[in-house]
Design a protein around this motif. Sequence first.
Motif, PDB file in Angstrom:
ATOM      1  N   MET A 108     -28.020 -21.235  -0.533  1.00 41.74           N
ATOM      2  CA  MET A 108     -26.881 -20.357  -0.314  1.00 41.74           C
ATOM      3  C   MET A 108     -27.437 -18.937  -0.303  1.00 41.74           C
ATOM      4  O   MET A 108     -27.988 -18.491  -1.307  1.00 41.74           O
ATOM      5  N   TYR A 122     -24.624 -14.674   2.446  1.00 34.38           N
ATOM      6  CA  TYR A 122     -23.891 -15.887   2.835  1.00 34.38           C
ATOM      7  C   TYR A 122     -24.365 -16.426   4.180  1.00 34.38           C
ATOM      8  O   TYR A 122     -24.338 -17.626   4.385  1.00 34.38           O
ATOM      9  N   ARG A 174     -17.392 -19.140  -0.819  1.00 38.41           N
ATOM     10  CA  ARG A 174     -17.131 -20.565  -1.024  1.00 38.41           C
ATOM     11  C   ARG A 174     -17.481 -21.378   0.222  1.00 38.41           C
ATOM     12  O   ARG A 174     -17.916 -22.523   0.117  1.00 38.41           O
ATOM     13  N   LEU A 229     -21.090 -21.960   0.040  1.00 43.60           N
ATOM     14  CA  LEU A 229     -21.398 -22.999  -0.944  1.00 43.60           C
ATOM     15  C   LEU A 229     -21.108 -24.386  -0.365  1.00 43.60           C
ATOM     16  O   LEU A 229     -21.940 -25.297  -0.476  1.00 43.60           O
ATOM     17  N   LEU A 234     -29.595 -20.907  -4.900  1.00 41.73           N
ATOM     18  CA  LEU A 234     -28.562 -19.885  -4.763  1.00 41.73           C
ATOM     19  C   LEU A 234     -29.192 -18.516  -4.985  1.00 41.73           C
ATOM     20  O   LEU A 234     -29.701 -18.231  -6.066  1.00 41.73           O
ATOM     21  N   PRO A 237     -25.821 -15.476  -6.092  1.00 40.63           N
ATOM     22  CA  PRO A 237     -24.587 -16.030  -5.521  1.00 40.63           C
ATOM     23  C   PRO A 237     -23.353 -15.170  -5.778  1.00 40.63           C
ATOM     24  O   PRO A 237     -22.396 -15.241  -5.035  1.00 40.63           O
ATOM     25  N   LEU A 258     -18.438 -22.369 -10.114  1.00 38.75           N
ATOM     26  CA  LEU A 258     -19.767 -22.865  -9.744  1.00 38.75           C
ATOM     27  C   LEU A 258     -20.221 -23.950 -10.711  1.00 38.75           C
ATOM     28  O   LEU A 258     -20.744 -24.988 -10.311  1.00 38.75           O
TER      29      LEU A 258
END
Lengths: 387, 279
Positions: free
Chosen positions: A105, A109, A166, A169, A182, A185, A201
């Motif tokens: 991730m 993003y 999200r 993710l 990540l 994040p 998370l």
Amino acid sequence: MSEPATNIGAKVAQFPRAAALAEKEPPFIRVEGVTKRFGSFTAVSSVNLEIRKGEIFSLLGGSGCGKTTLLRMLAGFEDPTEGRIFIDGQDMTDLPPYERPVNMMFQSYALFPHMTVEKNVAYGLKHMDMTASQRADRVREMLALVQLSDFSHRKPHQISGGQRQRVALARALAKQPKLLLLDEPLAALDKKLREATQFELMDIQDKTGTTFIVVTHDQEEAMTLSSRLAVMDKGRIMQTGTATEVYEYPNSKLVAGFIGSINFFEATIRDVRDDVATVDAPELGATVEARAIPGLSPGQPITLAIRPEKLTISRSKPEGPNAISGKVRDLAYFGKDSLYRIELPSGRVLSINSVNSRRVGENERVADWEDAVWLSFDPSSAILLKD
Amino acid sequence: MNRRPVFLITMLCFGFAFFYIPIISMMVYSFNGSRLATVWGGFSTKWYISLLSNRQVLKAVILSLEIAVLSATVATILGTMAGIAMARFKRFRGRTLFSGLVTAPLVMPEVITGIASLMLFILMAEYIGWPATRGFTTVTLAHITFSMVFVTTIVHSRLVQADEAIEEAAMDLGSRPWQVMKDITLPVISPAILSGWLLAFTISLDDVVITNFTTGPGTTTLPILIWSKVKLGVTPDINALATITVVIVGIGVFTAGWLLNRAEKRRELDIQLAYQANQ
């Protein structure tokens, strides 16, 4: 909003699976002597790491400490100059990113701007051996997991920052990777959203059982999220352990100073008896007792470190070995606690954090500006550091 | 503080006048009923009608369009490849030399490019026998050479702005480099590729200098035709021909700009709506 994330003990208890597995299984991810050089600059320097299945492991450090480079080597975007990387027993070192059972991730993003939320999540699945309906099911399942089912036909620029996070993710989890990386994040979210997302998370990690490696510069985030964390500096891992271990038992000045706030004093060992060391600390204006660490000898110079919340403030001289006198120079009232800045006879200023457990009025508080006060601490709360 | 910036408005008017008075007067005089280009003889559309029945002009228009479409297409393909190479391959030996060589034609005088192309074609005809004569092929090749650099510049600047992480994300999700190119990079830079094509198209359509050097007998593009007619004196039918060219190029450029602008506006509006919905 949920309660503030300060109770470290409770957070550790939220990882029963990781704790149980830690005892039995061989490490799931093994980083062996990994070094990365860019020309003459060494970004990562002989790093060794062992991470168990189902852990949330954080790499914590300031900018330029090598944490992102290490993450990019796990993803396959950078080749290690030396060393090897194993995931689930397989050597990953020479595999390109598209052949690793690892997804990432990204900090930005990196959503595909020309695809809808649904297409973004489905993108990785097209390379998998699945039927169209299985794919559609997986996408639906992932969007439900991150609560974005109603947004499946929006484009990334048509949703908010938190929703984009999200989607990223969900996209990274859709292929059910063995390891999820990540990169910062929560860095792009505002404070309120960040706290809520932390718990989300952890919840998602618990549901999927995926091993997470999180890169962050935010120590509070690392402590809340992770089952274990590694503090990095200048390409090296300084200390690895649970949040409690790293906070309460730092192994160096650097780690102690990076995690939380702390008071440092230059000192000399006078005497060591069993697990208690007697230490001369001229800056404190006293000889104090502290929990000993292995390999101490009388006359040795040492750093004495005390966290602000481990100090007790009082008007009269307390009982016990570690009593220091000083004068209140500054006082900040935060409601649940107060921060005092105490000037010692040596001129040094020391921070104290005191919980306001009793309700008292303006004129009844423990100490006020310019008051002479006594400070004390338990010998087991004082940290001795060799470097 | 609410005073109008008189100075700026004056400068703007002067600027517009400077650019557009010549073109507008040319357009007005294309409707001149008189045979003399500089004497007004009443409104008439007869020059447009006579143009449409002029086979020589129609042939030149079609040839120009063919050359422009073909050279713009090839230049876009090559220019896009060069733009991607410059933007994405960060550390390769001779990168500075490469980007210097790619962008040099941007500042090269057209006469030099024209002479150089001509020399090359003559030598090629002599030693390898291709292209045997100068004409359609040589003009198209020359146009590709000098319009490619515009595409490269546009594509390069678009790629530099784009987040490189989206390409890494695609690779991370299992796509090989060529799939990343097809699925992610090309769609993201497609507006830049389109405007690059349009720019290459218009540059080819109105080029005189390089075409003049590289063309041969029988291959007369529209600008060359206008140029050769002007040598015999400016007549109203040339004004009409030029007006048509301006209108075609104007519509093309305006459409491309409007399309790009609309896409950008819609994106901004969506972002605003998303923020409002989030409050």
